[in-house]
Design an enzyme around this catalytic site. Sequence first.
Site, PDB file in Angstrom:
ATOM      1  N   THR A 180     -14.533  60.262  -0.022  1.00 40.37           N
ATOM      2  CA  THR A 180     -15.411  60.515  -1.159  1.00 40.37           C
ATOM      3  C   THR A 180     -14.696  60.126  -2.452  1.00 40.37           C
ATOM      4  OG1 THR A 180     -16.219  62.404   0.066  1.00 40.37           O
ATOM      5  CG2 THR A 180     -16.536  62.494  -2.300  1.00 40.37           C
ATOM      6  N   ARG A 208     -27.771  65.005   7.524  1.00 41.06           N
ATOM      7  CA  ARG A 208     -26.671  65.930   7.206  1.00 41.06           C
ATOM      8  C   ARG A 208     -26.336  65.835   5.705  1.00 41.06           C
ATOM      9  NH1 ARG A 208     -21.290  64.940   4.935  1.00 41.06           N
ATOM     10  NH2 ARG A 208     -19.893  66.530   5.715  1.00 41.06           N
ATOM     11  N   GLY A 210     -23.593  66.977   2.895  1.00 39.93           N
ATOM     12  CA  GLY A 210     -22.225  67.500   2.783  1.00 39.93           C
ATOM     13  C   GLY A 210     -22.061  68.316   1.511  1.00 39.93           C
ATOM     14  N   ASP A 211     -20.808  68.441   1.088  1.00 42.96           N
ATOM     15  CA  ASP A 211     -20.518  69.222  -0.116  1.00 42.96           C
ATOM     16  C   ASP A 211     -20.812  68.468  -1.403  1.00 42.96           C
ATOM     17  OD1 ASP A 211     -18.417  67.437   0.650  1.00 42.96           O
ATOM     18  OD2 ASP A 211     -17.061  68.446  -0.754  1.00 42.96           O
ATOM     19  N   THR A 231     -12.984  66.695  -2.073  1.00 45.47           N
ATOM     20  CA  THR A 231     -13.068  65.595  -1.115  1.00 45.47           C
ATOM     21  C   THR A 231     -12.520  66.081   0.223  1.00 45.47           C
ATOM     22  OG1 THR A 231     -12.179  63.421  -0.517  1.00 45.47           O
ATOM     23  CG2 THR A 231     -10.882  64.674  -2.090  1.00 45.47           C
ATOM     24  N   GLY A 232     -12.997  65.467   1.298  1.00 42.22           N
ATOM     25  CA  GLY A 232     -12.556  65.900   2.617  1.00 42.22           C
ATOM     26  C   GLY A 232     -13.750  66.305   3.450  1.00 42.22           C
ATOM     27  N   GLY A 234     -16.734  67.965   4.290  1.00 43.68           N
ATOM     28  CA  GLY A 234     -17.656  68.642   3.392  1.00 43.68           C
ATOM     29  C   GLY A 234     -18.056  70.033   3.831  1.00 43.68           C
TER      30      GLY A 234
HETATM   31  N1  GLY Z   1     -16.769  65.345   1.314  1.00 43.86           N
HETATM   32  C1  GLY Z   1     -17.719  64.413   1.719  1.00 43.86           C
HETATM   33  C2  GLY Z   1     -18.506  64.777   2.877  1.00 43.86           C
HETATM   34  O1  GLY Z   1     -18.077  65.582   3.713  1.00 43.86           O
HETATM   35  O2  GLY Z   1     -19.587  64.283   3.024  1.00 43.86           O
END
Ligand code: GLY
Length: 320
Positions: A180, A208, A210-211, A231-232, A234
């Site tokens: 990200t 889906r 994410g965060d 980042t990582g 989510g």
């Molecule tokens: N941090 C990005 C995701 O998991 O989509």
Amino acid sequence: MQKRAPVILVHGGAGEWPLERRDAGLAGVREAAEKGFRVLEKNGAALDAVETAVKVMEDMDVFNAGLGSSLTIEKKIEMEASIMDGKTLRAGATSLLSDIKNPVHLARLIMENTDHVYIVGEGAEKLAQLFKLERRNAATQSRLESWNKLKEQFKKGKLEYLPKIYKLVKEHPSLFQLDTVGAVALDKDGNVAAATSTGGVTLKFPGRIGDTPLIGCGTYADNEAGACSATGMGEIAVRLVLSKSVCDQMREGSSAQKAVEKAIRTVNRRIRDTFNHMGLIAVDKKGDVEVAHNSPNICHAYMRPGMDVPFAAMQAKIIK
Ligand code: GLY
């Protein structure tokens, strides 16, 4: 109002950065930090700086955001992004975008031109048409190759959906593209902002979220606290509402450094059932910036007055 020394910190994603992509990643975050900083230097707003920086990274195929986004299990692009203004607490977010050139720009349009925070699907498409947003095919050759490799693992039964993805990632860490992009900034007027953009996790289930587009999870900014971008993996940032938690720590007086380190420690202590790579960047009200991660790498760069070029690195403080 007391003038501040402006600063911007950007990330190009946490995860395992393969050696062959590192130079391009570092060049990318340097360029993003510098272009964002030039906005701040000319008395520009933190909000404009973070949007500029994230757009730069969305336009580079080395990052998993905009051009070069990861593909879903159905080989489709579903990009998402968000942006938040710490002065007003206004925010904009969007998801499931297949061909918008700069998702972060659509997030900003949602923030400024609607009464809502988060718009996806048909509504997002209507806004994109209304504002004549540029389009492009975000699927690059290298992302397609990476998707094909993972799909092979999946077909052999070696890739099961979260949390068993963990096993596969352990065997093939560099295959997962968690990178990200994001930016946090403080401007001369003391306003903070944050923005984050992603293609999401490779082979993610269609639909889906994410965060990244979830305000408080992947992105948060509040002038009374600071700003944070995550980042990582989510799902971890969602379960811990991570970016807001970092800002809450800073609101209580913690420095950016203490706040991001504490948040990653919490991730390590509380999340044990899934693949666990997280990275956080933050700026506090004083303009201190910090990066913390538990992943092997986090591609990042920052720039403040007195620096001729941004400082960029693949690792910061790894929190065990
Ligand atoms: N941090 C990005 C995701 O998991 O989509």
